[in-house]
Design an enzyme around this catalytic site. Sequence first.
Site, mmCIF file in Angstrom:
data_model
loop_
_atom_site.group_PDB
_atom_site.id
_atom_site.type_symbol
_atom_site.label_atom_id
_atom_site.label_comp_id
_atom_site.label_asym_id
_atom_site.label_seq_id
_atom_site.Cartn_x
_atom_site.Cartn_y
_atom_site.Cartn_z
ATOM 1 N N ARG A 69 0.968 -1.025 -0.237
ATOM 2 C CA ARG A 69 -0.045 0.064 -0.126
ATOM 3 C C ARG A 69 0.922 1.197 -0.082
ATOM 4 O O ARG A 69 2.027 1.169 0.533
ATOM 5 C CB ARG A 69 -0.847 -0.017 1.272
ATOM 6 C CG ARG A 69 -2.208 -0.867 1.284
ATOM 7 C CD ARG A 69 -3.105 -0.688 2.064
ATOM 8 N NE ARG A 69 -2.340 -0.942 3.590
ATOM 9 C CZ ARG A 69 -2.247 -0.276 4.475
ATOM 10 N NH1 ARG A 69 -2.215 1.032 4.100
ATOM 11 N NH2 ARG A 69 -1.438 -0.698 5.762
ATOM 12 N N TYR A 210 -1.207 -3.547 -6.971
ATOM 13 C CA TYR A 210 -0.953 -4.144 -5.780
ATOM 14 C C TYR A 210 -2.106 -4.026 -4.470
ATOM 15 O O TYR A 210 -2.445 -2.951 -3.996
ATOM 16 C CB TYR A 210 0.675 -4.023 -5.113
ATOM 17 C CG TYR A 210 1.199 -5.146 -4.329
ATOM 18 C CD1 TYR A 210 1.842 -5.889 -4.859
ATOM 19 C CD2 TYR A 210 0.990 -5.522 -3.008
ATOM 20 C CE1 TYR A 210 2.611 -7.193 -4.247
ATOM 21 C CE2 TYR A 210 1.371 -6.557 -2.307
ATOM 22 C CZ TYR A 210 2.104 -7.434 -2.924
ATOM 23 O OH TYR A 210 2.575 -8.358 -2.144
ATOM 24 N N LYS A 219 -9.415 -2.384 1.469
ATOM 25 C CA LYS A 219 -9.448 -1.239 2.263
ATOM 26 C C LYS A 219 -10.119 -0.061 1.836
ATOM 27 O O LYS A 219 -10.761 0.952 2.609
ATOM 28 C CB LYS A 219 -7.785 -0.889 2.443
ATOM 29 C CG LYS A 219 -7.181 -2.070 2.931
ATOM 30 C CD LYS A 219 -7.530 -2.167 4.290
ATOM 31 C CE LYS A 219 -6.949 -3.595 4.830
ATOM 32 N NZ LYS A 219 -5.902 -4.086 5.255
ATOM 33 N N HIS A 239 -10.858 -2.565 11.063
ATOM 34 C CA HIS A 239 -9.685 -3.280 10.827
ATOM 35 C C HIS A 239 -9.307 -4.320 11.615
ATOM 36 O O HIS A 239 -8.460 -4.541 12.545
ATOM 37 C CB HIS A 239 -8.471 -2.294 10.407
ATOM 38 C CG HIS A 239 -7.427 -2.804 9.806
ATOM 39 N ND1 HIS A 239 -5.987 -2.740 9.814
ATOM 40 C CD2 HIS A 239 -7.296 -4.017 9.039
ATOM 41 C CE1 HIS A 239 -5.257 -3.205 9.255
ATOM 42 N NE2 HIS A 239 -5.901 -4.396 8.560
ATOM 43 N N SER A 261 -1.632 -3.674 10.361
ATOM 44 C CA SER A 261 -0.978 -4.414 9.248
ATOM 45 C C SER A 261 0.265 -5.134 9.491
ATOM 46 O O SER A 261 1.184 -4.554 10.039
ATOM 47 C CB SER A 261 -0.720 -3.646 7.936
ATOM 48 O OG SER A 261 -1.821 -2.689 7.494
ATOM 49 N N CYS A 263 0.475 -7.330 11.972
ATOM 50 C CA CYS A 263 0.765 -7.514 13.348
ATOM 51 C C CYS A 263 0.012 -8.657 14.078
ATOM 52 O O CYS A 263 -0.304 -8.544 15.023
ATOM 53 C CB CYS A 263 0.454 -5.925 14.014
ATOM 54 S SG CYS A 263 1.616 -4.684 13.757
ATOM 55 N N ASN A 267 -2.886 -14.513 11.664
ATOM 56 C CA ASN A 267 -2.479 -15.563 12.893
ATOM 57 C C ASN A 267 -3.149 -15.868 13.789
ATOM 58 O O ASN A 267 -3.491 -16.999 14.234
ATOM 59 C CB ASN A 267 -1.120 -15.304 13.142
ATOM 60 C CG ASN A 267 0.081 -15.681 12.169
ATOM 61 O OD1 ASN A 267 0.489 -16.907 11.881
ATOM 62 N ND2 ASN A 267 0.281 -14.771 11.123
ATOM 63 N N ASP A 286 -9.376 -9.909 8.602
ATOM 64 C CA ASP A 286 -8.939 -8.582 8.216
ATOM 65 C C ASP A 286 -9.785 -7.427 8.592
ATOM 66 O O ASP A 286 -9.367 -6.280 9.046
ATOM 67 C CB ASP A 286 -8.354 -8.406 6.934
ATOM 68 C CG ASP A 286 -7.477 -7.190 6.776
ATOM 69 O OD1 ASP A 286 -6.397 -6.964 7.445
ATOM 70 O OD2 ASP A 286 -7.598 -6.455 5.827
ATOM 71 N N ARG A 378 2.396 -12.069 -0.462
ATOM 72 C CA ARG A 378 1.205 -12.493 -0.173
ATOM 73 C C ARG A 378 0.518 -13.589 -0.717
ATOM 74 O O ARG A 378 0.977 -13.990 -1.821
ATOM 75 C CB ARG A 378 0.133 -11.156 -0.286
ATOM 76 C CG ARG A 378 0.580 -9.952 0.543
ATOM 77 C CD ARG A 378 -0.133 -9.507 1.605
ATOM 78 N NE ARG A 378 0.190 -8.387 2.428
ATOM 79 C CZ ARG A 378 -0.287 -8.166 3.546
ATOM 80 N NH1 ARG A 378 -1.589 -8.775 3.928
ATOM 81 N NH2 ARG A 378 0.039 -7.077 4.324
#
Length: 598
Positions: A69, A210, A219, A239, A261, A263, A267, A286, A378
Amino acid sequence: MKGKDMLLKWVQEIGELTQADQVYWCNGSEKELAELTDMMVEKGIAQRLDENVYPGCTLFRSDASDVARVEDRTFIASLKEEDAGPTNNWIDPTVLKETLNGLFNGSMKGRTLYVIPFCMGPVDSPYAKLGVEITDSPYVVANMAIMTRIGDVALKRIEAGEEFVPCLHSVGAPLEEGEEDTPWPCAPMDKKYIAQFPEERSICSFGSGYGGNALLGKKCFALRIASVIARDEGWLAEHMLILKLTNPQGKVYHVCGAFPSACGKTNLAMLVPTIEGWKVETVGDDISWMHFGEDGRLYAINPESGFFGVAPGTSQGSNPSAMATIQSNTIFTNTALTDDNKVWWEGMGIKAPEHLIDWKGNDWTPQSKEKAAHANARFTTPASQCPSIAPDWEAPLGVPIDAILVGGRRATTIPLVHESFSWQHGIFLGSIMGSEVTAAVISDKIGQVRRDPFAMLPFIGYHVADYLQNWLDATQKTEEDKLPKIFYVNWFRKNQEGDFIWPGFGDNSRVLKWITQRIDGTIPARKTALGYMPAVEDLDLTGLELDKKELEEILTVDKKLWLEEVKSIGEHFEGYGKKMPKELYDELEALEKRLNEV
Ligand code: GTP
Ligand code: SPV
Ligand code: MN
């Protein structure tokens, strides 16, 4: 915009402006995606991976200048500058439109204009919202087909008269007659524009192919435009990951988590608990759209249908669910490629082979100085393939949220976990979040701590103070005890040697367990200046061997560092201007007072 007629008119206008060779309407079928992929492979834009190991998977390499981004080139073009607030790049919409008209003029020459009707949210959800992306990038089409529900399902709702957000995108690289295409066309940085028009509810993106710059449902729509809609309609577009947690007794909890982002949202959303009898299932990784239900509780839906996840660091050990998800029908971007057509990246848990093709397309050996995969490489993969996906992840009304986690990457100062005293104090915790900037954004500040309220700094479509007020206003819509409890977490504390103290990943389930015990009121907590905190003994550490002193350290309030933090928070609040809610200054003052009392 609203209805089929307006859509047709808009597509026609853009076709003429951009001078695209042809117009293609996406229907969203599997056949369509397969044909598009074949075309990209034939043209050399994409490479197929080993079909026996990675069926239906492709690898793309972006231009070296177009890897994440671009916040400096992202604009909020509200009618009034003050409505964009101090955290956004504001630009006059009339001026910007003229610039964009110039840029889009002829920008699709030699290319196909794809029309992608799409739906953010389950197609049968009353909270779902519609968009139509026009793009000249087949890569964007293939990604949108995974990340959102595209084609006829969305078009049907538009034809029925529903509003849609027009999202215009071009890579900004027209092809002259006979000119050969490059694998990843894009425009130079100073020609890139990621523009949101909040009053008009429209998006215009030029020059980048991208991620969040180009997949406009994510976003640009689901956060920047949706946050404006949410403010107007009294809900929240955030977010955040969404997960479903089941304890050994079968009791279910739902948790949202706002981390900046790269962080740890993906996961945590797919976490495999390391404590017996606990289960985590994934609802989203997300973005969370939260509405108040009839019972006064907050319910979350995931507007997306795929994961656009960070590849480096993803391994069988750290995230086995993600590893299983990306085994098929996945698009990889900027990972490395092995000699036998498999993907590889740093932190994949597989020793680097003797030879690779790196993300730039060059030969790579373990002796090479540069990383083989880009740090923001990604995978784009369907959520439905995730082994941990919750059976009700597409529930039209969403799932009821019991807890909200906020947090970021902080090597010092912020403890492993603390619980807010109240809703207002929880919003304060969200408002003071700081985090080290990661490679998810092109920036010269990578690694430096920046304030990122609710991980929304780059994604709030309006004034940050009004955004925080919208959070505070929740108590006017429902009773406080029906609202989720708010916790501040930090998995990223480091010791003197620079190693992470907390093992993270699956072991974060130990913190989740404590959180559910706090929700149920079954465990006491220490009242500290920051909030309620567990003692080391309060955490289930069965089977873990950690340095007790280090653990104590990450469960302690460092008064000196926190007094510095208070100062820095004060400056950051000042920067947000006069509209900053008084309640948040009250919380800051109360925090300072509590710190000085101990
Ligand atoms: P975006 O997609 O950019 O929004 O990122 P995200 O918030 O989903 O982050 P993600 O889960 O992809 O993690 C980003 C990086 O942080 C990866 O390299 C992970 O391996 C690493 N990471 C995630 N969780 C943990 C954790 O608990 N501890 C540590 N040490 N690293 C983690
Ligand atoms: C993020 O940066 O928060 C992402 C990646 O999720 S992108 O879609 O590029 O914004
Ligand atoms: Mn993200």
